[in-house]
Every structure is written in structure tokens, then in C-alpha cells.
Design an enzyme around this catalytic site. Sequence first.
Site, PDB file in Angstrom:
ATOM      1  N   ASN A   7     -24.013   0.156  -2.798  1.00 31.36           N
ATOM      2  CA  ASN A   7     -23.746   1.586  -2.922  1.00 31.36           C
ATOM      3  C   ASN A   7     -25.109   2.271  -2.985  1.00 31.36           C
ATOM      4  O   ASN A   7     -25.847   2.098  -3.956  1.00 31.36           O
ATOM      5  CB  ASN A   7     -22.909   1.885  -4.179  1.00 31.36           C
ATOM      6  CG  ASN A   7     -22.681   3.379  -4.366  1.00 31.36           C
ATOM      7  OD1 ASN A   7     -23.545   4.197  -4.066  1.00 31.36           O
ATOM      8  ND2 ASN A   7     -21.510   3.741  -4.871  1.00 31.36           N
ATOM      9  N   GLU A  34     -21.009   5.240  -0.432  1.00 28.38           N
ATOM     10  CA  GLU A  34     -21.573   6.551  -0.797  1.00 28.38           C
ATOM     11  C   GLU A  34     -22.740   6.919   0.114  1.00 28.38           C
ATOM     12  O   GLU A  34     -23.810   7.313  -0.357  1.00 28.38           O
ATOM     13  CB  GLU A  34     -21.984   6.605  -2.278  1.00 28.38           C
ATOM     14  CG  GLU A  34     -20.815   6.889  -3.200  1.00 28.38           C
ATOM     15  CD  GLU A  34     -21.244   7.460  -4.547  1.00 28.38           C
ATOM     16  OE1 GLU A  34     -21.580   6.664  -5.438  1.00 28.38           O
ATOM     17  OE2 GLU A  34     -21.223   8.691  -4.703  1.00 28.38           O
ATOM     18  N   ASP A 145     -18.022  -1.040  -3.761  1.00 27.53           N
ATOM     19  CA  ASP A 145     -18.069  -0.488  -5.114  1.00 27.53           C
ATOM     20  C   ASP A 145     -16.633  -0.346  -5.588  1.00 27.53           C
ATOM     21  O   ASP A 145     -15.925   0.564  -5.171  1.00 27.53           O
ATOM     22  CB  ASP A 145     -18.788   0.865  -5.087  1.00 27.53           C
ATOM     23  CG  ASP A 145     -18.832   1.527  -6.455  1.00 27.53           C
ATOM     24  OD1 ASP A 145     -18.287   0.939  -7.413  1.00 27.53           O
ATOM     25  OD2 ASP A 145     -19.390   2.630  -6.559  1.00 27.53           O
ATOM     26  N   ASN A 147     -15.734   0.165  -8.705  1.00 26.08           N
ATOM     27  CA  ASN A 147     -15.659   1.050  -9.867  1.00 26.08           C
ATOM     28  C   ASN A 147     -14.754   0.495 -10.963  1.00 26.08           C
ATOM     29  O   ASN A 147     -14.066   1.247 -11.673  1.00 26.08           O
ATOM     30  CB  ASN A 147     -15.238   2.467  -9.456  1.00 26.08           C
ATOM     31  CG  ASN A 147     -16.439   3.361  -9.164  1.00 26.08           C
ATOM     32  OD1 ASN A 147     -17.414   3.360  -9.911  1.00 26.08           O
ATOM     33  ND2 ASN A 147     -16.374   4.115  -8.081  1.00 26.08           N
ATOM     34  N   ASP A 216     -19.732  -3.750  -8.601  1.00 26.47           N
ATOM     35  CA  ASP A 216     -19.837  -3.966  -7.149  1.00 26.47           C
ATOM     36  C   ASP A 216     -19.470  -5.428  -6.890  1.00 26.47           C
ATOM     37  O   ASP A 216     -20.158  -6.340  -7.350  1.00 26.47           O
ATOM     38  CB  ASP A 216     -21.246  -3.647  -6.673  1.00 26.47           C
ATOM     39  CG  ASP A 216     -21.586  -2.189  -6.923  1.00 26.47           C
ATOM     40  OD1 ASP A 216     -21.298  -1.353  -6.040  1.00 26.47           O
ATOM     41  OD2 ASP A 216     -22.089  -1.876  -8.028  1.00 26.47           O
ATOM     42  N   ASP A 245     -28.425   4.206  -8.051  1.00 28.49           N
ATOM     43  CA  ASP A 245     -28.035   3.670  -9.366  1.00 28.49           C
ATOM     44  C   ASP A 245     -27.333   2.311  -9.241  1.00 28.49           C
ATOM     45  O   ASP A 245     -27.141   1.629 -10.247  1.00 28.49           O
ATOM     46  CB  ASP A 245     -27.204   4.676 -10.177  1.00 28.49           C
ATOM     47  CG  ASP A 245     -26.101   5.344  -9.384  1.00 28.49           C
ATOM     48  OD1 ASP A 245     -26.024   5.165  -8.158  1.00 28.49           O
ATOM     49  OD2 ASP A 245     -25.291   6.060 -10.006  1.00 28.49           O
ATOM     50  N   HIS A 246     -26.980   1.911  -8.017  1.00 27.04           N
ATOM     51  CA  HIS A 246     -26.410   0.579  -7.759  1.00 27.04           C
ATOM     52  C   HIS A 246     -27.439  -0.313  -7.062  1.00 27.04           C
ATOM     53  O   HIS A 246     -28.365   0.186  -6.413  1.00 27.04           O
ATOM     54  CB  HIS A 246     -25.194   0.680  -6.834  1.00 27.04           C
ATOM     55  CG  HIS A 246     -24.038   1.440  -7.400  1.00 27.04           C
ATOM     56  ND1 HIS A 246     -22.862   0.838  -7.788  1.00 27.04           N
ATOM     57  CD2 HIS A 246     -23.868   2.769  -7.621  1.00 27.04           C
ATOM     58  CE1 HIS A 246     -22.012   1.749  -8.226  1.00 27.04           C
ATOM     59  NE2 HIS A 246     -22.589   2.936  -8.125  1.00 27.04           N
TER      60      HIS A 246
END
Length: 256
Positions: A7, A34, A145, A147, A216, A245-246
Site C-alpha cells: 500500500n 491506494e 491491504d 485492513n 497487509d 505508512d505501509h
Amino acid sequence: MKVATWNVNSLRVRLPHVIAWLQREQPEILALQETKVKDDDFPVREFEALGYFSTFSGQPGYNGVATLSRVRAQGASLEILGFEDLQRRVLGATFGNLRLWNIYVPNGQSVDSDKYQYKLGWLAALRTHLAAELAQHPRLLVVGDFNIAPEDRDVHDPIGWQGRVLVSPAERSALAQIASVGLTDLFRRFDQPERSYSWFDYRAGSFRRKLGLRIDLMLGSEELARACTGVRIDIEPRGWERPSDHVPVVAEFTNN
DNA sequence: ATGGTGGTCCAACCA
């Protein structure tokens, strides 16, 4: 064969990171989530120059998934069967004898929000969809991802996170229902370091303190699980300048 | 600390 998922939280901003990482790791396939880029603006030529085909489903501003591959994608699908979704979150395609779904599961915001209900409905539709996919494609891999942190060991602070979005029982149950069609979390088929996480909040120095979640995931059918020789999380890019951030998750497979 | 940071695109939303 090396397959990775990442991501990138805006492909426009992260393009230099993705290029640098591709050059170093040379995966056969990289699934991105994303991307936040509309299809007209997708950097096809930049990846072509590195020897990758691009398949993508984007929209302005939010969401967006893309799959980069050494071989051309066959039979790309942009929808979960029978599920109307204006958000571009899934991309299925066949690469040689591998069937791959690249997914960006809704975040859900908080357990009392409408977005949480959307997430649960989305996951239920995905389960039905993947059951049908698996019936057609025994070599099925679902990456992206999710989540959802599957277990407490995937959470830096399980007590503090208890019941919250990304770890709530209903989300974990929805993930277990997806796995029950015949998919396994490939990461957990191997010995892994403790405190292995794939996402670190931008806030509160989370990465510096190594406080993250493993959300992930790479889910493989039985046949792919047998062919998988290792899975690792590469946290290095999280320390680069202006990071996502991933971080990437990487799986290796034997060729047979 | 009911905050904090970052991306999109310029006000507010999303994560």
C-alpha cells in the site's frame, strides 16, 4: 517467483520509492494499493522502462489498485462479482498459471460508523466472490491491504486496540470466513520475528517505536501454499524519506 | 494527550 504487495498511499508521491524498490527486489509481480491516481495519469511508461506491464483500476483522490508484472496480465477484472462498488478497490488478473486478486479492503473508520458496515458487507461479498474464483482457479493468490489484523500477535498493543476497528471480532470473523473457502495466511506458514508489522501510523512516532499492525496479507490456495517457500515483511522503505505508512510484504514461490 | 501526521486538492475528507 517473487510476488509482493504494498500500500503506497499515493503512487504519485511514492513513485521514486516504488522504482527504487523494484530495481532492488526485482519481483515478478508487485500489487499496489491506494494508488490515488486516475487511469489517465498512471505512470505506465515509467514502469515499462523497468520491464513491467501495468494493470490498474484507479479514481481521483482515493483508493485505486494496480498490479505490475513481468508478464502481461490476462483477463483483468475490476469488480467483486455481483457487488456494486463505486470505489476502485479490487483488481483480478491471470499471470501465466497464477490467478491473482489485488485488494484494498475498506478501512471502516470506527466500529460505530456506516463505513464499518460497508466494510463488513464488502468482506462478505468478497468471500462469495473468492469461493467462485477458487472453483475456477486452483492456483489462487489474494494479496493486499486487508485492513484487519488477524490475531493479537499481529497487534503491538492488543489490550489498547481491543474491539477497535482493524481488530474487532466481526472483522476477524469476516476474515476467517474468507479463509474458510480454502485460503491460508502465507506469512504464518513460516517462522517469523516477533512484533512483525506491515503498517505504522504516521502519528506519535509509531515507526520509530516499532508500534504497528500486520494488516497487509497474502492469502494462498492450498496449491499455492504448498509452492510458497517464504514470506517476509520489508520494513526498510518505512525509514526512507517521505514514506508510505505501509511497507512491502514479499512471498517466494517455486516454479512448479 | 479524544491528540498526533500525511495525501488529496483547497475545504473537508480519508486513513
